[in-house]
Scaffold this active site. Structure first.
Site, mmCIF file in Angstrom:
data_model
loop_
_atom_site.group_PDB
_atom_site.id
_atom_site.type_symbol
_atom_site.label_atom_id
_atom_site.label_comp_id
_atom_site.label_asym_id
_atom_site.label_seq_id
_atom_site.Cartn_x
_atom_site.Cartn_y
_atom_site.Cartn_z
ATOM 1 N N TYR A 57 -15.309 31.223 29.656
ATOM 2 C CA TYR A 57 -16.472 32.075 29.416
ATOM 3 C C TYR A 57 -16.314 32.901 28.147
ATOM 4 C CZ TYR A 57 -18.121 30.336 33.761
ATOM 5 O OH TYR A 57 -18.547 29.463 34.734
ATOM 6 N N HIS A 110 -9.445 30.474 33.483
ATOM 7 C CA HIS A 110 -10.865 30.205 33.719
ATOM 8 C C HIS A 110 -11.781 31.155 32.951
ATOM 9 C CE1 HIS A 110 -14.252 28.226 35.515
ATOM 10 N NE2 HIS A 110 -14.776 29.417 35.673
ATOM 11 N N HIS A 122 -14.672 16.537 31.213
ATOM 12 C CA HIS A 122 -15.472 17.749 31.444
ATOM 13 C C HIS A 122 -15.148 18.819 30.408
ATOM 14 C CE1 HIS A 122 -17.094 21.313 33.404
ATOM 15 N NE2 HIS A 122 -15.882 21.855 33.366
ATOM 16 N N PHE A 123 -13.871 19.008 30.139
ATOM 17 C CA PHE A 123 -13.418 20.007 29.172
ATOM 18 C C PHE A 123 -14.004 19.717 27.781
ATOM 19 C CE2 PHE A 123 -10.154 22.008 26.459
ATOM 20 C CZ PHE A 123 -10.072 23.244 27.060
ATOM 21 N N HIS A 124 -14.058 18.429 27.426
ATOM 22 C CA HIS A 124 -14.586 18.069 26.116
ATOM 23 C C HIS A 124 -16.110 18.193 26.037
ATOM 24 C CE1 HIS A 124 -10.529 16.533 25.346
ATOM 25 N NE2 HIS A 124 -10.860 16.537 24.072
ATOM 26 N N ARG A 156 -4.627 12.294 33.916
ATOM 27 C CA ARG A 156 -4.621 13.025 32.643
ATOM 28 C C ARG A 156 -3.183 13.411 32.307
ATOM 29 N NH1 ARG A 156 -6.108 19.191 34.073
ATOM 30 N NH2 ARG A 156 -5.877 19.124 36.326
ATOM 31 N N ARG A 157 -3.002 13.993 31.131
ATOM 32 C CA ARG A 157 -1.704 14.510 30.683
ATOM 33 C C ARG A 157 -0.631 13.428 30.624
ATOM 34 N NH1 ARG A 157 -2.075 19.164 34.755
ATOM 35 N NH2 ARG A 157 -3.044 20.897 33.660
#
Length: 550
Positions: A229, A225, A376-378, A441-442
């Site tokens: 950042y 996580h 979200h990650f993208h 996913r995955r």
């Protein structure tokens, strides 16, 4: 203006920066090719030729784009800013540490790429146990981490030397933020270093029969996580320090900017359990505590949003803007150095909202193992961070190589940004939507035996593939623009460092008391992790042999 800011960039330092930036974009291109193939395979449009696996592509895409591209770009960018704002050139030891880190990371990256291409490391981006890769893949990862530590030590050394020779003075904002970014990285990577060296390497060599799966995943997410950042903080540096200069304005508040980075350092590390909300073996109490700490990160994010738009409005008002939103018209929309990062800022609004969903216990259960998370990650990394890095590239390469950003490259940059946003709208939008419909996913392309639910997902997979194709076109254009920048006409390009608006009060000195902030960070980490990790050693059921499923 500071005399250092008016001089051409140090040639020796420029070579170090360019080496990192070029390596980053080579990794981006290779990872983008894997991503393109992955999207059309998942969309059911293409069948891979013999010997190439979907999960092999997934691993290559994740490692090269999310780990290699970002880490190299960030280190190159930070070294450039430290050189420019803290003396005009890097110290000899800083320079040597930077190159040593580059060499070690490059060696590790090459080992990892070879292992992935040989299909000996298809363990996905998160390299989750009990999936077991070749030990040399984990050794490559260890080299990348150690190399990045050397680069971080170079920045710390340079900063300490500057403070020693400028006693009583407030450090340049860029230098402060660079130290905070690398400090977060150094602390966070301790988790993944322990996982790789103590658990994964002995296990993959066969020296130990089983691995504590719960502990390995916890160590990974202790790192995983704050990694987000680590990607975001350099983007924030651009938004706080660089963009005000580009728009002809001032940094709204030096003190607010520093405080937001300190808060991100404190609250971004002890929150890994919100990625493990659906996993057994962790007490609900400790999950709750880390979810609360996760939501604390919203505070510096809102501080950043306020500061940025205050800078935009102040710049517009200074130029004579009238009305509630008259200042919007006066922003330099035709300057890719502003336009690309601004689009990243804009996308960060829905991306941040999605992050709140992911970190919420009840809502996380709905979306946890679905394509919503991938979408979200993208939005966060592949759009907010990537577009900001692209915007930085358009002035960074010319500034450190003494070349010019030509009107043609600027125009192509605007086009590239628009194409990227359109592609991401298709791909991430489809991922979010089909994720809410339950698509996992995955996983490679499958109709699950023509199950009625899975058949309804197919149009969204096609939209994802279309988005992936559009994104690859934008990526190819970005690579072309990078090459064009390296071959642009010679000339002086300013390294845009913003100046703070005149403060009513001086920036508090306690913001640079690093021993205090590091101690508080350690206390929070120990509070959040000590008891849960001790409990994990008592779970014999979480011990597992390795599996190679590809």
């Amino acid at each position: 203006m500071n005399s250092n800011q008016s001089q051409s960039f140090n040639r020796r330092d420029g070579a170090l920066v360019v080496a990192h930036i070029v390596f980053a974009f080579v990794a981006l291109l290779l990872g983008g090719i894997a991503g393109l193939l992955q999207s059309v395979v998942r969309g059911g449009m293409y069948t891979l030729p013999g010997g190439i696996g979907y999960y092999q592509l997934l691993t290559a895409h994740g490692v090269l784009m999310a780990l290699v591209f970002t880490t190299y770009f960030i280190i190159g960018f930070l070294y450039s800013g430290v050189s420019k704002t803290m003396g005009g050139e890097l110290l000899p030891l800083t320079h040597r540490l930077g190159w040593a880190g580059f060499v070690l990371m490059s060696l590790g990256t090459l080992i990892d790429v070879v292992m992935i291409l040989l299909n000996k490391a298809s363990v996905l981006y998160t390299f989750y146990a009990p999936l077991k890769a070749s030990p040399y893949f984990y050794i490559g990862l260890a080299l990348v981490v150690v190399g990045s530590w050397l680069s971080g030590f170079g920045i710390f050394y340079h900063y300490m030397y500057w403070k020693k020779t400028h006693r009583g003075k407030l450090s340049p904002l860029f230098g402060f933020m660079a130290v905070c970014t690398m400090l977060l990285w150094q602390i966070a990577t301790i988790g993944v270093a322990v996982e790789v060296l103590v658990q994964l390497i002995p296990w993959s060599f066969g020296w130990t029969e089983k691995i504590n799966v719960m502990l390995s995943r916890t160590l990974f997410w202790y790192f995983g996580h704050p990694l987000v950042y680590f990607w975001l903080l350099p983007a924030y540096i651009c938004w706080y320090v660089i963009i005000p200069k580009i728009i002809g304005g001032k940094i709204f508040s030096d003190a607010l900017a520093r405080m937001s980075f300190i808060l991100l350092l404190l609250f971004s590390i002890p929150v890994g359990f919100h990625h493990q909300l659906t996993e057994p073996g962790i007490s609900p109490l400790w999950k709750f505590i880390q979810v609360v700490l996760t939501f604390m990160v919203v505070v510096p994010s809102l501080m950043t949003a306020f500061s940025l738009f205050a800078s935009f409005e102040s710049a517009g008002r200074a130029k004579g803007a009238r009305g509630l939103f008259g200042w919007v018209k006066l922003l330099p929309w035709k300057d890719v150095r502003f336009f690309a990062p601004f689009m990243g800022m804009l996308v960060f609004i829905p991306a941040g909202a999605g992050g709140i969903v992911n970190a919420s216990n009840q809502m996380n259960v709905v979306v946890h193992n679905t394509l919503w998370v991938t979408g979200h990650f993208h939005l966060t990394v592949a759009t907010s961070v990537a577009l900001t890095f692209f915007g930085i590239t358009y002035w960074l390469i010319p500034a450190v190589t003494n070349r010019l950003l030509t009107p043609r490259i600027n125009r192509l940059g605007i086009i590239q940004t628009v194409i990227w946003c359109v592609g991401m709208l298709f791909m991430s939008g489809a991922m979010h939507t089909v994720g809410l419909l339950g698509s996992p996913r995955r996983t490679a392309y499958t109709t699950y035996g023509d199950h009625p639910d899975a058949v309804l997902w197919m149009p969204y997979y096609a939209a994802m593939a279309i988005g992936g194709i559009i994104l690859f076109i934008a990526l190819a254009l970005m690579i072309y623009n990078v090459v064009a920048l390296l071959r642009a006409p010679n000339g002086y390009t300013e390294y845009p460092i913003g100046e703070a608006a005149e403060p009513e009060e001086a920036t508090p000195r306690y913001l640079e008391r690093w021993k205090v902030w590091i101690a508080l960070t350690v206390v929070l980490i120990l509070f959040a992790y000590t008891i849960p990790v001790m409990d994990m050693f008592g779970h014999a059921s979480t011990q597992s042999p390795g599996y190679v499923t590809w």
